[in-house]
Motif scaffolding. Sequence first.
Motif, PDB file in Angstrom:
ATOM      1  N   SER A 163       0.337  19.917  -7.781  1.00  0.00           N
ATOM      2  CA  SER A 163      -0.196  20.936  -6.385  1.00  0.00           C
ATOM      3  C   SER A 163      -0.668  22.104  -7.016  1.00  0.00           C
ATOM      4  O   SER A 163      -0.482  22.494  -8.286  1.00  0.00           O
ATOM      5  CB  SER A 163       0.865  21.063  -5.677  1.00  0.00           C
ATOM      6  OG  SER A 163       1.954  21.882  -6.238  1.00  0.00           O
ATOM      7  N   LYS A 164      -1.263  23.138  -6.444  1.00  0.00           N
ATOM      8  CA  LYS A 164      -1.995  24.194  -6.935  1.00  0.00           C
ATOM      9  C   LYS A 164      -0.711  25.140  -7.386  1.00  0.00           C
ATOM     10  O   LYS A 164      -0.838  25.665  -8.195  1.00  0.00           O
ATOM     11  CB  LYS A 164      -2.718  24.896  -5.794  1.00  0.00           C
ATOM     12  CG  LYS A 164      -3.311  26.298  -6.150  1.00  0.00           C
ATOM     13  CD  LYS A 164      -4.109  26.823  -5.207  1.00  0.00           C
ATOM     14  CE  LYS A 164      -5.125  28.188  -5.525  1.00  0.00           C
ATOM     15  NZ  LYS A 164      -4.321  29.142  -5.916  1.00  0.00           N
TER      16      LYS A 164
ATOM     17  N   GLY B  66     -11.445  11.392  -9.862  1.00  0.00           N
ATOM     18  CA  GLY B  66     -11.018  10.121  -9.769  1.00  0.00           C
ATOM     19  C   GLY B  66      -9.828   9.524  -9.746  1.00  0.00           C
ATOM     20  O   GLY B  66      -9.313   8.607 -10.263  1.00  0.00           O
ATOM     21  N   LEU B  67      -8.874  10.401  -9.558  1.00  0.00           N
ATOM     22  CA  LEU B  67      -7.541  10.114  -9.653  1.00  0.00           C
ATOM     23  C   LEU B  67      -6.722  10.451  -8.246  1.00  0.00           C
ATOM     24  O   LEU B  67      -5.550  10.905  -8.440  1.00  0.00           O
ATOM     25  CB  LEU B  67      -6.898  11.180 -10.674  1.00  0.00           C
ATOM     26  CG  LEU B  67      -7.160  10.584 -12.305  1.00  0.00           C
ATOM     27  CD1 LEU B  67      -6.672  11.442 -13.322  1.00  0.00           C
ATOM     28  CD2 LEU B  67      -7.108   9.020 -12.608  1.00  0.00           C
TER      29      LEU B  67
ATOM     30  N   VAL C 113      -5.047  11.515  -1.276  1.00  0.00           N
ATOM     31  CA  VAL C 113      -4.524  12.835  -1.694  1.00  0.00           C
ATOM     32  C   VAL C 113      -5.559  13.165  -3.131  1.00  0.00           C
ATOM     33  O   VAL C 113      -5.059  12.391  -4.141  1.00  0.00           O
ATOM     34  CB  VAL C 113      -3.391  13.265  -1.663  1.00  0.00           C
ATOM     35  CG1 VAL C 113      -3.134  14.718  -2.182  1.00  0.00           C
ATOM     36  CG2 VAL C 113      -2.723  13.137  -0.315  1.00  0.00           C
ATOM     37  N   LYS C 114      -6.264  14.385  -3.234  1.00  0.00           N
ATOM     38  CA  LYS C 114      -6.855  14.817  -4.691  1.00  0.00           C
ATOM     39  C   LYS C 114      -5.990  15.626  -5.063  1.00  0.00           C
ATOM     40  O   LYS C 114      -5.655  16.900  -4.621  1.00  0.00           O
ATOM     41  CB  LYS C 114      -8.245  15.151  -4.390  1.00  0.00           C
ATOM     42  CG  LYS C 114      -8.731  15.418  -5.770  1.00  0.00           C
ATOM     43  CD  LYS C 114     -10.132  16.189  -5.530  1.00  0.00           C
ATOM     44  CE  LYS C 114     -10.913  16.332  -6.818  1.00  0.00           C
ATOM     45  NZ  LYS C 114     -12.104  16.860  -6.755  1.00  0.00           N
TER      46      LYS C 114
END
Length: 427
Positions: free
Chosen positions: A196-197, A248-249, A254-255
């Motif tokens: 996460s950020k 691409g993951l 959720v990116k």
Amino acid sequence: MMNNEVINVIGGGLAGAEAALFLTKKGYKVHLYEQKPLKMSPAHHSSNFAELVCSNSLKSKKIDNACGLLKEEMRLFDSIMIEAALHSEVPSGNALSVDRELFSQYITSKIESNENIVIHHEEVCNFKEGINIIATGPLTSDGLSKTLVGILGQDHLFFFDAAAPIIEKDSIDMNIAYRKSRYDQGDDSYINCPFSKEEYEIFYQELINGEIASLHDFDRVFEGCMPIEVMAKRGEKTLRFGPLKPQGLEHNGVKPYAVVQLRQDNASGTLYNIVGFQTNLTFKEQKRIFSLIPGLKNASFVRYGLMHRNTFICAPKHLNRDFSLKENSNIYIAGQLSGVEGYVESAMSGLLCAVYLDRKLKGKDFVPVPNETIMGSIINYICTASAKSFAPMNANFGIMMNLLKDKTLVAERSLASLKKWIGEYCD
């Protein structure tokens, strides 16, 4: 029929193995010198020949990729590296990755069972009588380095390289991590650890402030194997647009903000290496900081990352296109010592060096492989680059002459050209 020329191959890595085995196929007796296991460098862990140190990946299998094309070119010469890689391959998407132990064991068995190879386990500090192929690699001993400096002067260069950590698969928290290959390659070869950020920002601050292991004689780090903490200090976004890019993951819609990928390191799938995490952090700091990666809180490290000196010569000033030294035509330099960079490139140089030497000993003129091949392009580059700013070079399309936009057409042209060369100039 046996050729009576004395050929000494010094160094039992990929380049030395390729050279020795190719020459025995041509009827030569080879004396192979390897200092392991009597003397081990800090980066080596096995007494086998052709040990892979930094990574288990031999890069792409696709021929529209420069390293993939290089492997296909080597296959035309019956490369032992390609043979061993196919024997020990592990799942890795479009990349050719291997079980390190099985890979080196396979090549070791081929060498030890070859009746035309005489194995000497000793450190070589001076050249042997006859022809010498020096394939001692990026960790050439101080003794032999001094001998080379005596011939080449101070144009005997070095930089520092780094290896990534390896962890036990069972210690990865798969409730957090997930399997997927980037860009939907159609498999799930990689394990992905999503940030996460907030998690990334905490990890980033600890990484750039982590304690670094001391290095002696530090000169410069090769861009292609940059320590993760050095790369991170170039800016917060550097990792997110580099080894930790999340493109691409996506997972469950959720990116992630950033992603660390883990790649299978052995055939049984019990070990994984942290992709792109070459490092010079202290072992204690690696455990602390890399455990902040989501899914790796309780990671069990079987090998920490480390840095080691990589030695190479100034090829544009000292190397002929057949890999012989301009100062002494009976001394050949192969492998990463010659100025190529990477496992596949190193093996290629040993193989091509042996091909050229075989022609020379048969009294045939030197005819280089075509520059429209990756093989030819690499040796052309290292022999003609600027001596003042020379740095090791790996396989890439940027060094090829008359490059076409369609890389598949580039590959087809390259392979056709090399097949024609082999048909005309190889017995």
